[in-house]
Design an enzyme around this catalytic site. Structure first.
Site, PDB file in Angstrom:
ATOM      1  CB  ALA A  39      49.038  26.184  39.130  1.00 39.09           C
ATOM      2  CE1 TYR A  94      47.860  34.234  44.921  1.00 37.79           C
ATOM      3  CE2 TYR A  94      49.555  33.025  45.901  1.00 37.79           C
ATOM      4  CZ  TYR A  94      49.059  34.336  45.690  1.00 37.79           C
ATOM      5  OH  TYR A  94      49.771  35.674  45.807  1.00 37.79           O
ATOM      6  N   GLY A 153      44.774  45.967  39.753  1.00 33.34           N
ATOM      7  CA  GLY A 153      44.621  45.803  41.075  1.00 33.34           C
ATOM      8  C   GLY A 153      45.063  47.008  42.023  1.00 33.34           C
ATOM      9  CB  ALA A 154      45.381  50.424  40.974  1.00 35.91           C
TER      10      ALA A 154
HETATM   11  P1  NDP Z   1      44.527  42.636  47.938  1.00 32.64           P
HETATM   12  O1  NDP Z   1      43.610  41.511  48.133  1.00 32.64           O
HETATM   13  O2  NDP Z   1      44.480  43.606  49.014  1.00 32.64           O
HETATM   14  O3  NDP Z   1      44.610  43.290  46.504  1.00 32.64           O
HETATM   15  C1  NDP Z   1      44.237  42.669  45.650  1.00 32.64           C
HETATM   16  C2  NDP Z   1      43.826  43.716  44.443  1.00 32.64           C
HETATM   17  O4  NDP Z   1      43.469  42.847  43.175  1.00 32.64           O
HETATM   18  C3  NDP Z   1      42.598  44.429  44.727  1.00 32.64           C
HETATM   19  O5  NDP Z   1      42.940  45.769  44.259  1.00 32.64           O
HETATM   20  C4  NDP Z   1      41.659  43.966  44.085  1.00 32.64           C
HETATM   21  O6  NDP Z   1      40.957  45.114  43.370  1.00 32.64           O
HETATM   22  C5  NDP Z   1      42.339  43.484  42.799  1.00 32.64           C
HETATM   23  N1  NDP Z   1      41.521  42.573  41.928  1.00 32.64           N
HETATM   24  C6  NDP Z   1      41.340  41.224  42.406  1.00 32.64           C
HETATM   25  N2  NDP Z   1      40.416  40.835  41.599  1.00 32.64           N
HETATM   26  C7  NDP Z   1      40.211  41.342  40.494  1.00 32.64           C
HETATM   27  C8  NDP Z   1      39.558  41.547  39.207  1.00 32.64           C
HETATM   28  N3  NDP Z   1      38.828  40.340  38.988  1.00 32.64           N
HETATM   29  N4  NDP Z   1      39.623  42.693  38.372  1.00 32.64           N
HETATM   30  C9  NDP Z   1      40.275  43.607  38.711  1.00 32.64           C
HETATM   31  N5  NDP Z   1      40.951  43.712  39.937  1.00 32.64           N
HETATM   32  C10 NDP Z   1      41.146  42.709  40.682  1.00 32.64           C
HETATM   33  O7  NDP Z   1      45.907  41.875  48.075  1.00 32.64           O
HETATM   34  P2  NDP Z   1      47.604  42.297  47.520  1.00 32.64           P
HETATM   35  O8  NDP Z   1      47.680  43.687  47.390  1.00 32.64           O
HETATM   36  O9  NDP Z   1      48.431  41.313  48.765  1.00 32.64           O
HETATM   37  O10 NDP Z   1      47.744  41.417  46.272  1.00 32.64           O
HETATM   38  C11 NDP Z   1      48.411  42.170  45.405  1.00 32.64           C
HETATM   39  C12 NDP Z   1      49.141  41.008  44.431  1.00 32.64           C
HETATM   40  O11 NDP Z   1      50.258  40.451  45.121  1.00 32.64           O
HETATM   41  C13 NDP Z   1      48.233  39.888  44.030  1.00 32.64           C
HETATM   42  O12 NDP Z   1      48.667  39.498  42.873  1.00 32.64           O
HETATM   43  C14 NDP Z   1      48.743  38.740  45.227  1.00 32.64           C
HETATM   44  O13 NDP Z   1      48.729  37.569  44.715  1.00 32.64           O
HETATM   45  C15 NDP Z   1      50.264  39.378  44.951  1.00 32.64           C
HETATM   46  N6  NDP Z   1      50.917  38.748  46.305  1.00 32.64           N
HETATM   47  C16 NDP Z   1      50.762  39.130  47.638  1.00 32.64           C
HETATM   48  C17 NDP Z   1      51.216  38.679  48.417  1.00 32.64           C
HETATM   49  C18 NDP Z   1      50.912  39.126  50.005  1.00 32.64           C
HETATM   50  O14 NDP Z   1      51.540  38.835  51.294  1.00 32.64           O
HETATM   51  N7  NDP Z   1      50.101  39.966  50.502  1.00 32.64           N
HETATM   52  C19 NDP Z   1      52.435  37.822  48.614  1.00 32.64           C
HETATM   53  C20 NDP Z   1      52.684  37.452  47.117  1.00 32.64           C
HETATM   54  C21 NDP Z   1      52.156  37.855  46.074  1.00 32.64           C
HETATM   55  P3  NDP Z   1      39.114  45.063  43.484  1.00 32.64           P
HETATM   56  O15 NDP Z   1      38.712  44.366  44.476  1.00 32.64           O
HETATM   57  O16 NDP Z   1      38.820  46.524  43.655  1.00 32.64           O
HETATM   58  O17 NDP Z   1      38.701  44.518  42.110  1.00 32.64           O
END
Ligand code: NDP
Length: 249
Positions: free
Chosen positions: A158, A156, A14-15
């Site tokens: 869970a 989420y 998720g970079a």
């Molecule tokens: P974003 O939605 O900005 O980023 C999510 C990232 O996950 C994207 O880079 C996306 O990349 C990647 N991703 C999602 N599904 C897939 C997939 N099937 N395969 C590969 N990559 C995937 O959210 P955040 O940066 O906020 O979230 C990052 C983490 O932090 C998550 O785990 C989230 O649950 C956690 N988090 C966030 C909070 C917040 O307030 N923002 C609070 C608590 C936790 P792409 O679409 O390019 O695949």
């Protein structure tokens, strides 16, 4: 540049944006070589170019983490390209919010697959190398709601609570190999995931955050950078809260 992490290689899932992107940049600033995994390859390419322009090294890998074969192939590609894989940051995540009573099974499955099962699959793929080299750092991005619960997010919550359980069990399994496994639990962080909260909900939320503001992706990345480094060598099985005081355990 800090010398402590200079020889290390990290895979960040998720970079492409948000917290994962900030984590990649923070590790790159420490001299860590980066394998960048996500579906949006154009964004990964741009990030890799940014890291390279700053003197670092990054390999963009188009991966859907819910596809086991793609994820395992990405781990292998990173290991082949850099010679090892020392740090894994399981950050990819999605939400599909709905009250449990109305939640579709497919939304439960999608959230569990992305936020929990993919982390397990990535861990299984990186562990043999870490065990062989007797060094490794695994950081799982959980959430404050894993600890507090949250109505409308049963899937989420869970998944994220499962990730904390996985973190603890794995930490105990691999400690003798000098591999540490920790979680970071962010509170409300300004990213695409929280962009649609709405003004009212946002204001209500701020009232509950003692530090009086939403957090930044860079503030979460700082915690990951610490746990991924040499100086966190005696910390394992822990969850580090980065939530502005929103929830105190
Ligand atoms: P974003 O939605 O900005 O980023 C999510 C990232 O996950 C994207 O880079 C996306 O990349 C990647 N991703 C999602 N599904 C897939 C997939 N099937 N395969 C590969 N990559 C995937 O959210 P955040 O940066 O906020 O979230 C990052 C983490 O932090 C998550 O785990 C989230 O649950 C956690 N988090 C966030 C909070 C917040 O307030 N923002 C609070 C608590 C936790 P792409 O679409 O390019 O695949």
């Amino acid at each position: 540049m800090s010398a402590q992490l200079s020889a290390r290689v990290a895979l960040v899932t998720g970079a492409s944006q948000g917290i994962g992107r900030a984590v990649a940049l923070a590790l790159a600033a420490d001299g860590v070589k980066l394998a960048l995994a996500a579906r949006q390859k154009d964004k990964l390419d741009a990030l890799a170019a940014e890291i390279a322009a700053a003197g670092g090294e990054a390999l963009p890998l188009a991966v859907d983490v819910t596809q086991d074969a793609e994820l395992k192939a990405a781990v292998q590609q990173a290991q082949k390209h850099f010679g090892s894989l020392d740090i894994l940051v399981n950050n990819a995540g999605i939400t599909r919010d709905q009250l449990a009573l109305r939640m579709k099974r497919e939304d439960w499955d999608a959230v569990l697959a992305t936020n929990l099962t993919a982390a397990f699959v990535a861990i299984q793929a990186v562990l043999p190398g870490m065990v062989r080299q007797r060094w490794g750092r695994i950081v799982n991005i959980a959430s404050v709601v894993a600890e507090s619960g949250n109505p409308g997010q049963a899937n989420y919550v869970a998944a994220k609570a499962g990730l904390i359980g996985l973190t603890k069990s794995l930490a105990l399994e691999v400690a003798s190999r000098q591999i540490t496994v920790n979680a970071v639990a962010p509170g409300y962080i300004a990213t695409a995931m929280t962009a649609n909260l709405g003004e009212k909900a946002g204001e209500r939320l701020l009232e509950h955050i003692p530090l009086g503001r939403i957090g930044t992706a860079e503030e979460v990345a700082a915690a990951v950078r610490f746990l991924a480094g040499e100086s966190a060598s005696y910390i394992t099985g822990q969850t580090l809260d980065v939530n502005g005081g929103l929830y105190l355990r």
